[in-house]
Design a protein around this motif. Structure first.
Motif, PDB file in Angstrom:
ATOM      1  N   ALA A   1       0.824  -1.212   0.000  1.00 18.84           N
ATOM      2  CA  ALA A   1       0.000   0.000   0.000  1.00 18.84           C
ATOM      3  C   ALA A   1       0.854   1.256   0.000  1.00 18.84           C
ATOM      4  CB  ALA A   1      -0.931  -0.012   1.212  1.00 18.84           C
ATOM      5  N   ASP A   2       1.984   1.225   0.715  1.00 18.07           N
ATOM      6  CA  ASP A   2       2.835   2.414   0.761  1.00 18.07           C
ATOM      7  C   ASP A   2       3.467   2.690  -0.594  1.00 18.07           C
ATOM      8  OD1 ASP A   2       4.341   0.108   0.939  1.00 18.07           O
ATOM      9  OD2 ASP A   2       5.895   0.996   2.205  1.00 18.07           O
ATOM     10  N   ILE A   3       3.844   1.639  -1.329  1.00 20.37           N
ATOM     11  CA  ILE A   3       4.451   1.825  -2.648  1.00 20.37           C
ATOM     12  C   ILE A   3       3.422   2.381  -3.627  1.00 20.37           C
ATOM     13  CG2 ILE A   3       5.498   0.631  -4.612  1.00 20.37           C
ATOM     14  CD1 ILE A   3       6.685  -1.350  -2.608  1.00 20.37           C
ATOM     15  N   ARG A   4       2.203   1.838  -3.583  1.00 23.73           N
ATOM     16  CA  ARG A   4       1.160   2.312  -4.494  1.00 23.73           C
ATOM     17  C   ARG A   4       0.820   3.773  -4.213  1.00 23.73           C
ATOM     18  NH1 ARG A   4      -3.439  -0.537  -3.039  1.00 23.73           N
ATOM     19  NH2 ARG A   4      -2.434  -1.788  -1.448  1.00 23.73           N
ATOM     20  N   ALA A   5       0.630   4.085  -2.939  1.00 27.97           N
ATOM     21  CA  ALA A   5       0.269   5.452  -2.581  1.00 27.97           C
ATOM     22  C   ALA A   5       1.405   6.421  -2.898  1.00 27.97           C
ATOM     23  CB  ALA A   5      -0.094   5.527  -1.096  1.00 27.97           C
ATOM     24  N   ALA A   6       2.640   5.986  -2.655  1.00 25.75           N
ATOM     25  CA  ALA A   6       3.783   6.859  -2.926  1.00 25.75           C
ATOM     26  C   ALA A   6       3.886   7.182  -4.410  1.00 25.75           C
ATOM     27  CB  ALA A   6       5.073   6.198  -2.444  1.00 25.75           C
ATOM     28  N   SER A   7       3.609   6.195  -5.273  1.00 22.58           N
ATOM     29  CA  SER A   7       3.697   6.441  -6.718  1.00 22.58           C
ATOM     30  C   SER A   7       2.688   7.493  -7.151  1.00 22.58           C
ATOM     31  CB  SER A   7       3.458   5.141  -7.487  1.00 22.58           C
ATOM     32  OG  SER A   7       2.083   4.768  -7.483  1.00 22.58           O
ATOM     33  N   VAL A   8       1.495   7.446  -6.570  1.00 24.74           N
ATOM     34  CA  VAL A   8       0.459   8.412  -6.922  1.00 24.74           C
ATOM     35  C   VAL A   8       0.826   9.806  -6.409  1.00 24.74           C
ATOM     36  CG1 VAL A   8      -1.947   9.056  -6.511  1.00 24.74           C
ATOM     37  CG2 VAL A   8      -1.366   6.683  -7.061  1.00 24.74           C
ATOM     38  N   VAL A   9       1.374   9.870  -5.202  1.00 25.85           N
ATOM     39  CA  VAL A   9       1.793  11.156  -4.639  1.00 25.85           C
ATOM     40  C   VAL A   9       2.910  11.772  -5.490  1.00 25.85           C
ATOM     41  CG1 VAL A   9       2.950  12.252  -2.683  1.00 25.85           C
ATOM     42  CG2 VAL A   9       1.082  10.644  -2.284  1.00 25.85           C
ATOM     43  N   VAL A  10       3.898  10.955  -5.853  1.00 28.72           N
ATOM     44  CA  VAL A  10       5.027  11.456  -6.644  1.00 28.72           C
ATOM     45  C   VAL A  10       4.545  11.907  -8.015  1.00 28.72           C
ATOM     46  CG1 VAL A  10       7.190  10.808  -7.772  1.00 28.72           C
ATOM     47  CG2 VAL A  10       6.739  10.074  -5.426  1.00 28.72           C
ATOM     48  N   ALA A  11       3.682  11.102  -8.673  1.00 30.11           N
ATOM     49  CA  ALA A  11       3.185  11.453 -10.003  1.00 30.11           C
ATOM     50  C   ALA A  11       2.338  12.719  -9.966  1.00 30.11           C
ATOM     51  CB  ALA A  11       2.366  10.293 -10.581  1.00 30.11           C
ATOM     52  N   LYS A  12       1.491  12.852  -8.947  1.00 23.92           N
ATOM     53  CA  LYS A  12       0.662  14.053  -8.841  1.00 23.92           C
ATOM     54  C   LYS A  12       1.524  15.289  -8.618  1.00 23.92           C
ATOM     55  CE  LYS A  12      -3.365  16.111  -8.561  1.00 23.92           C
ATOM     56  NZ  LYS A  12      -4.263  16.175  -9.740  1.00 23.92           N
ATOM     57  N   SER A  13       2.538  15.161  -7.790  1.00 26.03           N
ATOM     58  CA  SER A  13       3.437  16.286  -7.534  1.00 26.03           C
ATOM     59  C   SER A  13       4.218  16.648  -8.787  1.00 26.03           C
ATOM     60  CB  SER A  13       4.404  15.937  -6.400  1.00 26.03           C
ATOM     61  OG  SER A  13       3.706  15.611  -5.210  1.00 26.03           O
ATOM     62  N   ALA A  14       4.700  15.624  -9.512  1.00 28.43           N
ATOM     63  CA  ALA A  14       5.450  15.876 -10.746  1.00 28.43           C
ATOM     64  C   ALA A  14       4.568  16.527 -11.801  1.00 28.43           C
ATOM     65  CB  ALA A  14       6.030  14.563 -11.281  1.00 28.43           C
ATOM     66  N   GLN A  15       3.308  16.105 -11.878  1.00 28.98           N
ATOM     67  CA  GLN A  15       2.403  16.699 -12.873  1.00 28.98           C
ATOM     68  C   GLN A  15       2.093  18.152 -12.534  1.00 28.98           C
ATOM     69  OE1 GLN A  15      -1.310  14.612 -13.442  1.00 28.98           O
ATOM     70  NE2 GLN A  15      -1.660  15.588 -15.426  1.00 28.98           N
ATOM     71  N   THR A  16       1.888  18.446 -11.262  1.00 26.85           N
ATOM     72  CA  THR A  16       1.642  19.828 -10.857  1.00 26.85           C
ATOM     73  C   THR A  16       2.851  20.711 -11.164  1.00 26.85           C
ATOM     74  OG1 THR A  16       0.184  19.051  -9.076  1.00 26.85           O
ATOM     75  CG2 THR A  16       0.989  21.317  -8.936  1.00 26.85           C
ATOM     76  N   LEU A  17       4.045  20.197 -10.866  1.00 29.92           N
ATOM     77  CA  LEU A  17       5.265  20.945 -11.186  1.00 29.92           C
ATOM     78  C   LEU A  17       5.406  21.124 -12.697  1.00 29.92           C
ATOM     79  CD1 LEU A  17       7.955  22.231 -10.407  1.00 29.92           C
ATOM     80  CD2 LEU A  17       8.973  19.933 -10.403  1.00 29.92           C
TER      81      LEU A  17
ATOM     82  N   HIS B   1      15.470   8.449  -5.613  1.00 24.38           N
ATOM     83  CA  HIS B   1      15.325   8.317  -7.068  1.00 24.38           C
ATOM     84  C   HIS B   1      15.152   9.691  -7.724  1.00 24.38           C
ATOM     85  CE1 HIS B   1      14.602   4.066  -6.162  1.00 24.38           C
ATOM     86  NE2 HIS B   1      13.695   4.461  -5.293  1.00 24.38           N
ATOM     87  N   PRO B   2      16.102  10.598  -7.556  1.00 18.93           N
ATOM     88  CA  PRO B   2      15.926  11.947  -8.124  1.00 18.93           C
ATOM     89  C   PRO B   2      15.816  11.934  -9.651  1.00 18.93           C
ATOM     90  CG  PRO B   2      18.187  11.621  -7.374  1.00 18.93           C
ATOM     91  CD  PRO B   2      17.388  10.458  -6.858  1.00 18.93           C
ATOM     92  N   GLY B   3      16.554  11.023 -10.298  1.00 27.41           N
ATOM     93  CA  GLY B   3      16.507  10.965 -11.750  1.00 27.41           C
ATOM     94  C   GLY B   3      15.136  10.580 -12.270  1.00 27.41           C
ATOM     95  N   ARG B   4      14.468   9.676 -11.584  1.00 31.24           N
ATOM     96  CA  ARG B   4      13.144   9.251 -12.020  1.00 31.24           C
ATOM     97  C   ARG B   4      12.110  10.364 -11.801  1.00 31.24           C
ATOM     98  NH1 ARG B   4      13.121   4.096 -13.496  1.00 31.24           N
ATOM     99  NH2 ARG B   4      10.842   3.909 -13.470  1.00 31.24           N
ATOM    100  N   VAL B   5      12.307  11.175 -10.785  1.00 33.61           N
ATOM    101  CA  VAL B   5      11.413  12.317 -10.582  1.00 33.61           C
ATOM    102  C   VAL B   5      11.561  13.307 -11.731  1.00 33.61           C
ATOM    103  CG1 VAL B   5      10.861  14.274  -9.088  1.00 33.61           C
ATOM    104  CG2 VAL B   5      11.431  12.060  -8.074  1.00 33.61           C
ATOM    105  N   VAL B   6      12.799  13.549 -12.158  1.00 31.81           N
ATOM    106  CA  VAL B   6      13.035  14.451 -13.287  1.00 31.81           C
ATOM    107  C   VAL B   6      12.386  13.906 -14.552  1.00 31.81           C
ATOM    108  CG1 VAL B   6      14.803  15.442 -14.791  1.00 31.81           C
ATOM    109  CG2 VAL B   6      15.156  15.403 -12.311  1.00 31.81           C
ATOM    110  N   LEU B   7      12.563  12.602 -14.809  1.00 29.85           N
ATOM    111  CA  LEU B   7      11.967  11.990 -16.000  1.00 29.85           C
ATOM    112  C   LEU B   7      10.445  12.033 -15.934  1.00 29.85           C
ATOM    113  CD1 LEU B   7      14.328   8.908 -16.460  1.00 29.85           C
ATOM    114  CD2 LEU B   7      14.155  10.911 -17.948  1.00 29.85           C
ATOM    115  N   SER B   8       9.884  11.791 -14.770  1.00 28.66           N
ATOM    116  CA  SER B   8       8.433  11.864 -14.608  1.00 28.66           C
ATOM    117  C   SER B   8       7.922  13.263 -14.932  1.00 28.66           C
ATOM    118  CB  SER B   8       8.052  11.474 -13.171  1.00 28.66           C
ATOM    119  OG  SER B   8       6.658  11.608 -12.964  1.00 28.66           O
ATOM    120  N   THR B   9       8.589  14.261 -14.394  1.00 27.01           N
ATOM    121  CA  THR B   9       8.182  15.643 -14.654  1.00 27.01           C
ATOM    122  C   THR B   9       8.282  15.979 -16.133  1.00 27.01           C
ATOM    123  OG1 THR B   9       8.964  16.273 -12.443  1.00 27.01           O
ATOM    124  CG2 THR B   9       8.583  18.047 -14.013  1.00 27.01           C
ATOM    125  N   LEU B  10       9.358  15.530 -16.789  1.00 22.29           N
ATOM    126  CA  LEU B  10       9.531  15.797 -18.217  1.00 22.29           C
ATOM    127  C   LEU B  10       8.417  15.174 -19.047  1.00 22.29           C
ATOM    128  CD1 LEU B  10      13.389  15.434 -18.783  1.00 22.29           C
ATOM    129  CD2 LEU B  10      12.001  17.509 -18.995  1.00 22.29           C
TER     130      LEU B  10
END
Length: 325
Positions: A110-126, A197-206
């Motif tokens: 559950a923590d992995i699933r929720a974390a992915s959604v939080v990270v993706a939502k934050s990256a999309q907003t950015l 995973h800073p690189g994956r956050v950058v790729l997600s945002t891109l």
């Protein structure tokens, strides 16, 4: 959000749309929409590119070791379902995120699933803020010939509006009761993923930035189908200003009234016919509702397979430890 607020927003949007149709040249807008004809197939179909890019953005929000257990097609299906819920419900684009966590099932913790959604939502907003800032600054530089005052306005908007959108998102989330209990835990998830995973956050945002940028392609072709072919620079201006308006008015479910009203304002600001702005908004609304219908169908099918009723509220993300590295 109370039942009164949920009913008030759509009614307010419908009232605004009615006033807009009454004041605008509805006949010219209707003729322009009819002129699109079979072009609507391209308008609806091309959006698959944006959905693929958005799905990639979510995929990069998972750690590399978890991606192998998540087929891309499944993520695309859940992405469409969550986007449809966000689009159609007055939840400030939050309900769809909970639905995505639920529909991912128990394959991952559950923590992995929720974390992915939080990270993706934050990256999309950015990404939305980056796209607006870069687009407005580019437009400001390109419009310098039109006068220093106008250029200064675009430069100011490019700096202030993205910050305003980020603040509006944060202000809204902080006042949603079910979400408030999860905010501290979401912040820990986001901080942990950024650290590991800073690189994956950058790729997600891109990926999300590219998805917003793809809207320029759609804007270009809608204008051509409406009989007002515009240069690429104008199509960029239409899309950047449209995303800006959408970012400010994101709480309106299904963009009722704001889609058409926003496009009328954008077209008027760019010196284009307001009636064609109304037509543009109607065409884009058809595309959005078409994909929202597909997404809701996928959501109901997923709910049926899992044995829970689609109209049941999705439980908030449970508090728990931040994902370990």
């Amino acid at each position: 959000m109370t039942l009164g607020h949920r009913a008030f927003l759509p009614l307010l949007g419908l009232l605004g749309l009615a006033i807009l149709v009454w004041r605008a040249d509805a006949q010219a807008a209707r003729m322009a929409v009819l002129q699109v004809g079979w072009g609507i197939v391209l308008v609806v179909g091309q959006e698959v590119v944006a959905h693929l890019l958005n799905t990639l953005g979510w995929r990069f929000a998972f750690a590399r070791e978890h991606v192998a257990s998540l087929p891309f097609g499944e993520l695309l299906r859940l992405r469409l379902a969550g986007d449809a819920i966000n689009y159609l419900t007055p939840s400030a684009t939050i309900a769809g995120e909970y639905a995505r966590v639920a529909m991912l099932g128990d394959r991952l913790g559950a923590d992995i699933r929720a974390a992915s959604v939080v990270v993706a939502k934050s990256a999309q907003t950015l990404a939305q803020a980056v796209f607006i800032a870069a687009g407005l600054l580019l437009l400001g530089a390109g419009l310098v010939i039109a006068g220093p005052g106008r250029s200064l306005v675009f430069w100011g908007l490019g700096l202030v509006l993205p910050l305003a959108i980020l603040l509006v998102y944060g202000w809204t989330a902080a006042r949603l009761g079910p979400v408030r209990a999860s905010l501290r835990n979401a912040a820990r998830w986001l901080a942990a993923f950024l650290r590991d995973h800073p690189g994956r956050v950058v790729l997600s945002t891109l990926m999300f930035v590219f998805a917003y940028g793809w809207g320029c392609f759609e804007a270009y072709w809608i204008c051509r189908f409406l009989g007002i072919p515009v240069p690429v620079f104008t199509a960029l201006a239409i899309e950047v200003l449209s995303v800006t308006v959408d970012g400010i008015l994101f709480v309106m479910p299904a963009k009722i009234g704001t889609q058409e009203g926003g496009k009328v304002a954008v077209f008027a600001a760019l010196g284009l016919p307001a009636s064609l702005g109304l037509a543009f908004g109607l065409v884009r609304h058809v595309r959005e509702l078409s994909w929202a219908s597909i997404g809701m169908l996928l959501y109901f099918l997923s709910a049926r397979r899992r044995g829970w009723r689609p109209h049941d509220p999705v439980r908030p993300m449970e508090a728990g430890p931040a994902p370990s590295s």
